[in-house]
Design an enzyme around this catalytic site. Structure first.
Site, PDB file in Angstrom:
ATOM      1  N   LYS A 172       0.824  -1.215   0.000  1.00  0.00           N
ATOM      2  CA  LYS A 172       0.000   0.000   0.000  1.00  0.00           C
ATOM      3  C   LYS A 172       0.861   1.268   0.000  1.00  0.00           C
ATOM      4  O   LYS A 172       0.584   2.223  -0.732  1.00  0.00           O
ATOM      5  CB  LYS A 172      -0.931  -0.019   1.205  1.00  0.00           C
ATOM      6  N   GLY A 191     -12.862  -5.034   4.997  1.00  0.00           N
ATOM      7  CA  GLY A 191     -14.248  -5.443   5.161  1.00  0.00           C
ATOM      8  C   GLY A 191     -15.009  -5.278   3.866  1.00  0.00           C
ATOM      9  O   GLY A 191     -14.626  -4.484   2.996  1.00  0.00           O
TER      10      GLY A 191
END
Lengths: 443, 443
Positions: free
Chosen positions: B208, B305
């Site tokens: 990331k 999520g």
């Protein structure tokens, strides 16, 4: 490719900041935008002052006092409005739009009050009006709300969006001083203006949350419907009691989708101390946005100042530079929703909002006083979440001792709470007015 | 206008989340995008499972196992890749691009490792590859960095961008447990995978931060140059000592513009407890970005999520829906900078980075031991900012008592610190290896 040409209306803090950032980072910005962005004309009240700010490197930029000529100038591609206010700024922005020019502005008052007229004119003419700098300075909250969270049905927004009041509240808490002292300090340090009314009475925050409410919920900007309460009447004792109960008091701008409409309000608010936003101190800004898919997200940064605001203005300039040649259908709608798809969901009057409450009462220190108060609340289905009874600190009036009671309630409709307060204030044992503050769990 | 047609590769957590959000919020999204966005074809490994997830309302959507046929399907406008990994995902993404399709992906590994190849192919073919979901889930950090802060020369980025490790670090601190216990708990609660290596060893965070470094500094994605250290060797005693000194330990992904190049690193890091980001707990993500105009800004939210990630995927879909008919010059470059204007500023090897350090040493509890250590540091111009000497808690080895010394230093180059540590470890009075952790002031 030729540079895009910027006409700058105003050369105060934001205007000069924009010029400085464009100049200093011109190479970096060009590497991103694919094209140079250059201030080519400036209109100001005080030409000599602007000349001074431009210095030698900007000596070739024409500066005069004729704003109308600037927005009429065919050589100007984008007009940056940094005048402020809703008078001449409105006229020049509308005139620029009529001339087919794109506009970038930091003017929250203008958009909160006249946004409907301005965005309508811009849509008709097929030009962009960009305003990232109008809310929370350099924090890209408009872009986040309008584009980044576009998948979400937004539930609520709550933000510390006025640095002056947050600075004052921080010093009231840190140093235990009262509002007047904290304000005077803020003025001395340059965090509050000589006439601080717009900031301390919540008007500035209300402008900003009004703009955000339109983007979040797809309703028109309706500043006149916002409930606006500032911090000038806030007693430092409530900051202390809130602290004891595990809360901080912040001036929040809140926009919430409720069952019967939209809540749009600015007021001092108790927030649980453990929340990240409760720990935003000094003149900083932070906004929490809750969406049904993403949950809660938070955006934090400097909400004011020359360069943070310029950061947002220049980001808008790059957006406009990219898209000004594009089919308007390829652009993001000004207020996130397609202009023909706005909703007429009403803004609720403050009586109709739902909140939990902090109440502080001065009562006679006699038995039964609490029973009377709690019965009034129970009769109205207002349940109590926490209670703080302060020892009667030698407070005595007419030989009778008095004490402070602080209550934290669960949620109820505001009019129900107000009616309860009227009843409570009518009790013999309750002395003077009840202090009522709203609370947010920020969950 | 006709809906835009989405082909979904994979129907796991992210794939199903994307489908669900598009379905649930279809009206809201259409009001914003001006056009419906519809999943019209799905390719998965397990068709029956996908059918179950689609339920009755999605019964008419064709589902099969043929990813290649999906990316070849002329009726598909945008391909959403939610397969993960760098094998079949890479092949299908490249094939979709060759077919002139726009791609939305949440696949950080793919972009961190093969981003150069993928973005090059996309630029050649004039299609968009959007990847907001690849970093920090639903937090629109890619858009903030790429567009919102485009005016800035970015100084540094530091982020908590892996929820698993932040959850583990939070429980190590809160409950005083060791790494193994906290990991087992995280696995039991679903915050860590059965094979947690990618998360706990910092690889996921490095993917990331590598992507963010490219966007921030206009350099190619260079995952192979990132320094990657996880938290599996972190001793809970260091969390405690850090706390005593006023710091929290977080696994940070850091990208910084230094004088001689760019620092790109992931490692446990001490941060002053009073910083907002130090108070980001549990599985939450937060990123601080420092720009020269805006100062420090922070972005916070759920980093993983189904729906938070879907929030980002759908935001990308709306962006692509808007701009897929536009001249590619009107679009934001994939990595913020024009592809022909990338910089060849090198990524610095870890030896060349500058940091302040936390050192923990076990020493014999005899006079003069501290003098020897501080002399070694002073000789190398490493000054000491704080020192903690722990009482010898009945620790005795071979009848001699030992004690922990914790030092916090000012900034120095890592190789200088490493050389000092070699000298310190050679001292007779120093027992075993020195524990070294890097620190960030986050100012």
């Amino acid at each position: 490719m030729e540079s895009i040409k910027i006409g700058l209306l105003g050369f105060g803090t934001v205007g000069k900041g924009t010029y400085d950032v464009l100049k200093r980072n011109q190479e970096e910005i060009k590497r991103r935008a694919g094209r140079g962005i250059e201030v080519t004309r400036i209109a100001v009240r005080d030409v000599a002052k602007a000349r001074g700010g431009l210095g030698d490197t900007g000596a070739s930029i024409p500066v005069d006092t004729d704003g109308a000529a600037l927005v009429d100038d065919p050589a100007v591609d984008i007009v940056v409005e940094t005048i402020g206010g809703t008078g001449i700024a409105r006229e020049l922005v509308l005139r620029a739009i009529r001339n087919g020019k794109h506009v970038v502005t930091a003017n929250k008052a203008l958009l909160a009050v006249h946004g409907g007229e301005i965005f309508e004119a811009a849509s008709q003419r097929g030009v962009m009006v960009a305003f990232e700098a109008a809310v929370a300075g350099g924090v890209p909250i408009i872009k986040a709300l309008r584009e980044g969270l576009t998948a979400n049905r937004i539930g609520w927004i709550a933000g510390i969006i006025n640095g002056t009041t947050n600075f004052i509240l921080s010093s009231m808490r840190d140093r235990g001083v009262d509002f007047a002292t904290a304000l005077a300090d803020a003025q001395r340090l340059g965090y509050a203006e000589a006439d601080p009314t717009f900031d301390i009475e919540g008007v500035d925050a209300a402008h900003k949350v009004t703009i955000m409410s339109a983007i979040a919920f797809g309703v028109p900007v309706q500043f006149d419907r916002a409930h606006v309460e500032g911090i000038s009447k806030l007693d430092s004792i409530d900051i202390r009691y809130a602290e004891e109960l595990g809360y901080r008091i912040k001036l929040l701008g809140i926009a919430r989708r409720a069952q019967k409409g939209i809540e749009l309000r600015v007021h001092p608010t108790l927030i649980p101390s453990k929340r990240l936003i409760a720990n935003v101190e000094g003149a900083m800004n932070a906004i929490v946005v809750q969406g049904d898919a993403v949950g809660s997200t938070l955006y934090y940064g400097k909400g004011a100042g020359a360069e943070p605001t310029a950061s947002a203005v220049v980001a808008d300039l790059v957006d406009v530079t990219r898209l000004h040649t594009a089919d308007p259908n390829n652009r993001v709608p000004h207020l996130a929703f397609q202009p023909d798809r706005l909703s007429d969901t009403p803004i609720l009057p403050i009586d109709e909002i739902t909140s939990s409450y902090y109440l502080r009462l001065r009562v006679a220190d006699v038995t039964g006083v609490l029973a009377n108060i709690t019965r009034i609340l129970a009769d109205r289905d207002i349940s109590i979440d926490a209670l703080l009874q302060k020892e009667s600190e030698d407070v005595s009036v007419d030989g009778r001792s008095e004490t402070d009671i602080v209550l934290v309630t669960h949620e109820t409709i505001e009019k129900n709470m107000n009616a309860a307060i009227v009843q409570i204030e009518a009790l013999d044992t309750v002395k003077g007015a009840v202090t009522k503050l709203r609370m947010e769990s920020m969950n």
